[in-house]
Write a protein that holds these residues in place. Structure first.
Motif, short mmCIF file in Angstrom:
data_model
loop_
_atom_site.label_atom_id
_atom_site.label_comp_id
_atom_site.label_asym_id
_atom_site.label_seq_id
_atom_site.Cartn_x
_atom_site.Cartn_y
_atom_site.Cartn_z
N LEU A 1 -33.44 -19.23 -15.32
CA LEU A 1 -32.46 -20.29 -15.07
C LEU A 1 -31.10 -19.91 -15.64
CD1 LEU A 1 -31.78 -23.16 -14.12
CD2 LEU A 1 -32.55 -23.99 -16.36
N THR A 2 -31.09 -19.37 -16.84
CA THR A 2 -29.82 -18.93 -17.43
C THR A 2 -29.17 -17.85 -16.59
OG1 THR A 2 -30.72 -19.40 -19.63
CG2 THR A 2 -28.75 -18.04 -19.53
N ALA A 3 -29.98 -16.92 -16.08
CA ALA A 3 -29.45 -15.85 -15.24
C ALA A 3 -28.81 -16.41 -13.97
CB ALA A 3 -30.56 -14.86 -14.89
N LEU A 4 -29.46 -17.39 -13.34
CA LEU A 4 -28.91 -17.99 -12.12
C LEU A 4 -27.63 -18.77 -12.40
CD1 LEU A 4 -32.12 -19.22 -10.25
CD2 LEU A 4 -30.56 -17.40 -9.55
N ILE A 5 -27.59 -19.45 -13.54
CA ILE A 5 -26.37 -20.18 -13.91
C ILE A 5 -25.21 -19.21 -14.09
CG2 ILE A 5 -25.28 -21.55 -15.74
CD1 ILE A 5 -27.96 -22.94 -16.16
N TRP A 6 -25.49 -18.08 -14.74
CA TRP A 6 -24.43 -17.10 -14.95
C TRP A 6 -23.90 -16.57 -13.62
CZ3 TRP A 6 -25.07 -11.42 -14.69
CH2 TRP A 6 -23.88 -10.76 -14.96
N ILE A 7 -24.81 -16.19 -12.72
CA ILE A 7 -24.37 -15.67 -11.42
C ILE A 7 -23.58 -16.73 -10.66
CG2 ILE A 7 -25.21 -14.95 -9.15
CD1 ILE A 7 -25.31 -12.74 -11.14
N THR A 8 -24.04 -17.98 -10.71
CA THR A 8 -23.34 -19.05 -10.01
C THR A 8 -21.94 -19.26 -10.57
OG1 THR A 8 -25.45 -20.16 -9.54
CG2 THR A 8 -23.45 -21.49 -9.36
N LYS A 9 -21.81 -19.21 -11.88
CA LYS A 9 -20.50 -19.39 -12.49
C LYS A 9 -19.56 -18.24 -12.14
CE LYS A 9 -20.72 -23.33 -14.48
NZ LYS A 9 -19.81 -24.41 -14.02
N VAL A 10 -20.10 -17.05 -12.02
CA VAL A 10 -19.27 -15.92 -11.60
C VAL A 10 -18.76 -16.13 -10.18
CG1 VAL A 10 -19.31 -13.45 -11.05
CG2 VAL A 10 -20.32 -14.25 -13.17
N PHE A 11 -19.63 -16.63 -9.30
CA PHE A 11 -19.19 -16.95 -7.94
C PHE A 11 -18.16 -18.07 -7.94
CE2 PHE A 11 -22.68 -14.39 -6.34
CZ PHE A 11 -22.22 -13.98 -5.10
N ILE B 1 -15.87 -18.54 -10.19
CA ILE B 1 -14.59 -17.90 -10.51
C ILE B 1 -14.05 -17.16 -9.29
CG2 ILE B 1 -13.52 -16.09 -11.90
CD1 ILE B 1 -15.26 -16.89 -14.21
N TYR B 2 -14.95 -16.57 -8.52
CA TYR B 2 -14.55 -15.87 -7.31
C TYR B 2 -14.14 -16.85 -6.20
CZ TYR B 2 -14.68 -12.41 -3.54
OH TYR B 2 -14.35 -11.59 -2.50
N SER B 3 -14.42 -18.13 -6.41
CA SER B 3 -14.11 -19.20 -5.44
C SER B 3 -14.90 -19.03 -4.15
CB SER B 3 -12.60 -19.22 -5.13
OG SER B 3 -11.85 -19.46 -6.29
N LEU B 4 -16.20 -18.81 -4.31
CA LEU B 4 -17.08 -18.68 -3.15
C LEU B 4 -18.43 -19.28 -3.49
CD1 LEU B 4 -17.56 -17.44 -0.29
CD2 LEU B 4 -18.49 -15.44 -1.48
N ASN B 5 -18.93 -20.13 -2.61
CA ASN B 5 -20.28 -20.68 -2.76
C ASN B 5 -21.28 -19.70 -2.14
OD1 ASN B 5 -19.27 -23.01 -3.95
ND2 ASN B 5 -19.15 -24.10 -2.00
N TRP B 6 -22.24 -19.27 -2.93
CA TRP B 6 -23.19 -18.27 -2.43
C TRP B 6 -24.34 -18.89 -1.65
CZ3 TRP B 6 -28.16 -18.98 -3.98
CH2 TRP B 6 -28.39 -19.66 -5.18
N TRP B 7 -24.54 -20.19 -1.74
CA TRP B 7 -25.68 -20.82 -1.08
C TRP B 7 -25.29 -21.31 0.31
CZ3 TRP B 7 -23.12 -22.54 -5.39
CH2 TRP B 7 -22.31 -23.65 -5.24
N ALA C 1 -25.11 -14.53 -0.13
CA ALA C 1 -23.69 -14.66 0.20
C ALA C 1 -23.26 -13.58 1.19
CB ALA C 1 -22.85 -14.57 -1.08
N PHE C 2 -23.75 -12.37 1.00
CA PHE C 2 -23.41 -11.28 1.91
C PHE C 2 -23.94 -11.57 3.31
CE2 PHE C 2 -23.60 -6.97 3.65
CZ PHE C 2 -22.38 -6.47 3.24
N PHE C 3 -25.15 -12.08 3.39
CA PHE C 3 -25.75 -12.40 4.69
C PHE C 3 -24.98 -13.52 5.39
CE2 PHE C 3 -28.79 -14.90 7.23
CZ PHE C 3 -29.20 -13.92 8.13
N ILE C 4 -24.54 -14.52 4.62
CA ILE C 4 -23.77 -15.62 5.21
C ILE C 4 -22.47 -15.11 5.81
CG2 ILE C 4 -22.49 -17.73 4.65
CD1 ILE C 4 -24.65 -18.39 2.62
N LEU C 5 -21.79 -14.23 5.09
CA LEU C 5 -20.54 -13.69 5.61
C LEU C 5 -20.76 -12.87 6.87
CD1 LEU C 5 -18.58 -12.63 2.40
CD2 LEU C 5 -18.39 -14.72 3.73
N LEU C 6 -21.87 -12.12 6.91
CA LEU C 6 -22.15 -11.33 8.10
C LEU C 6 -22.48 -12.21 9.30
CD1 LEU C 6 -24.29 -8.36 6.70
CD2 LEU C 6 -21.91 -8.33 7.41
N THR C 7 -23.28 -13.25 9.08
CA THR C 7 -23.63 -14.13 10.19
C THR C 7 -22.44 -14.93 10.69
OG1 THR C 7 -24.34 -15.81 8.57
CG2 THR C 7 -26.04 -14.35 9.49
#
Length: 522
Positions: free
Chosen positions: A94-104, A106-112, A167-173
């Motif tokens: 859970l902590t790992a997912l929170i960290w990745i989400t917070k990094v996204f 900052i990047y101003s992109l929703n990965w989900w 996120a990469f798959f969403i951008l490609l689609t």
């Protein structure tokens, strides 16, 4: 409730500025909070069961007479698999997912995916993170894998990579890599080269495309014969010209660089575990070997940190060009380096080893840091092509790095000392034999003691605090800049740094503790 949201979920500059403005609240949030959460996490009592004693069983290391116990300890008890999976490991993921989400963030992109939303997507990944390891435990032939920490850490690596892949798959689609997402009007196309060359423009919807013959280039020649001016059929244009029309949008290229930086960061996470495993399995070490290990790890981390910093940049126009992202990744690598060095302290046998490491560390900080901030060094790096920043920007980055180092040193040492006490005297002493300090099969001259570790580490922390005050004073005296003020300014300008910094600090501290837990499931 609103204050919590304005601090951690959707940070507001006013709230964050007020929180980091005073030294004690800044320390409480950036140092004490993540360190306390990490210590509390490892202190949760495991359900424990006696090990089945079998002289011929190679699966119980340390129980066979004459076998040398590895430096990180041998399993002394069996633990409940379901408690480990649903309580201990789930909070780690859970902590790992929170960290990745917070990094996204900052990047101003929703990965989900927008159609599913964040709660559903995270819940699905959380369920997968717990369900996928079940066959390793339920299938007897695969259960031997569950005792290896590297297997669990590698699976967490995959969990953390899932948001990046999604996120990469969403951008490609969404065809973000093909060109503009919105069609240009006929009027807008007048100002593009495709209107005059007759190229098929991929930014135009299919229904609006017209095969227009290209105007002959001689039409723009003032000396050309008017009777010879005509049109070229675009269907017969060379293939090379059509290929040149295919391009990757800058936003997509920037995202690819961002993904690469994330993967390098996650790779450092796995490399650190392997590095620590090698060191601990080859104990004991003399003074020279200890210094070589520490500074070999420092060099590795700094190389990966430098590569990530080059990718992220700190100014607009660079590969990613995000100062707050480079700030967070600098903290991540600094913590990764510090935590593995802290874990090393529990296996130092002589006060001289602490002294040598501290002399090298403090001398490097006090002497080298002010020199690196000087104009001659900036000029030299610019001549070599290593640095393309102005001197003001370069100085700002150097001061930021000093502030981040202070954060990493204090958080990692506080978590280390707290975990040593809690795990040595607490209920999980046999789950973390690394901090048991009760000898076992080691020779008397090779004993690692709690008193030496705790006292020497505390003295080391005091020396680090003194060195930080000295170097901050030198920077203020020589360059007229306050390290603390610059650090507070970063949080005020980019309030999202606060929750992200706490998340990444907690995650890296958990990495240190997870790497030394001894797993033997019932």
């Amino acid at each position: 409730m609103r204050r919590m949201r304005d601090t951690w979920v959707d940070p507001k500059a006013v709230v964050v500025r007020r929180l980091v403005d005073v030294w004690w609240s800044r320390w409480a949030v950036l140092v004490v909070l993540p360190a306390s959460l990490a210590v509390a996490w490892c202190a949760i009592p495991f359900p424990q069961y006696p090990l089945p004693y079998d002289d011929d069983d190679p699966g119980v290391p340390g129980q066979v007479p004459g076998r040398k116990v590895p430096g990180h300890g041998a399993a002394r008890v069996q633990v409940n698999f379901w408690f480990f999976l649903f309580v201990y490991y789930s909070f780690y993921n859970l902590t790992a997912l929170i960290w990745i989400t917070k990094v996204f963030n900052i990047y101003s992109l929703n990965w989900w995916p927008q159609s599913l939303g964040f709660p559903v997507t995270v819940s699905a990944i959380a369920i997968l993170s717990l369900a996928a390891p079940l066959p390793l435990y339920l299938v007897p032939e695969a259960r031997w894998l569950t005792v290896h920490n590297t297997v669990w850490i590698s699976w967490t690596f995959c969990i953390m990579a899932m948001p990046v892949a999604i996120a990469f798959f969403i951008l490609l689609t969404n065809e973000r890599h093909l060109g503009l997402r919105h069609s240009l009007s006929e009027t807008q196309r007048i100002f593009t080269s495709s209107w005059w060359t007759g190229d098929r423009d991929d930014t135009i919807s299919r229904r609006e495309r017209r095969q227009r013959a290209a105007l002959d280039p001689s039409a723009f020649d003032p000396n050309a014969d008017p009777s010879q001016i005509g049109y070229n059929d675009s269907r017969y244009q060379p293939r090379a010209r059509r290929i040149r029309r295919r391009w990757l949008p800058a936003s997509f290229v920037r995202f690819v660089w961002f993904c690469l930086a994330l993967l390098i960061g996650l790779l450092a996470y796995v490399i650190g575990e392997a590095y620590a495993e090698i060191y601990l399995r080859t104990l004991p070490h003399n003074n020279l070997e200890t210094i070589v290990y520490v500074y070999g790890w420092i060099s590795t981390v700094h190389l990966l940190d430098g590569l990530t910093g080059w990718i992220l940049g700190g100014q607009e126009g660079e590969r990613v060009g995000s100062y707050p992202l480079s700030w967070i990744f600098k903290l991540y690598f600094m913590l990764t380096y510090q935590t593995y060095v802290r874990a090393l302290y529990a296996r130092l046998r002589d006060p001289k080893q602490f002294m040598y490491l501290q002399i090298l560390s403090s001398t490097g900080l006090i002497v080298v840091t002010p020199i690196l901030m000087s104009r001659p060094v900036h000029w030299f790096l610019s001549v070599l092509g290593i640095n393309g920043q102005s001197y003001g920007s370069y100085q700002k980055i150097c001061i930021r790095n000093v502030f981040i180092r202070f954060m990493a040193e204090n958080a990692s040492m506080l978590a280390f000392l707290g975990s040593v006490v809690v795990l040595h005297f607490g209920a999980n002493k046999d789950v973390y034999p690394y901090f048991a300090f009760d000898g076992g099969v080691w020779d008397e001259t090779e004993q690692y003691t709690f008193d030496l570790t705790f006292k020497a580490s505390s003295i080391t922390w005091g020396c680090e605090l003194a060195a930080s005050f000295v170097v901050a004073g030198l920077i203020r005296l020589i360059y007229g800049v306050s390290v603390v003020v610059e650090g507070k300014l970063d949080f005020a300008v980019w309030p999202e740094l606060l929750p992200t910094a706490v998340a990444v600090t907690l995650h890296v501290l958990q990495n240190m503790l997870f790497s030394i837990v001894r797993l033997q499931f019932r």
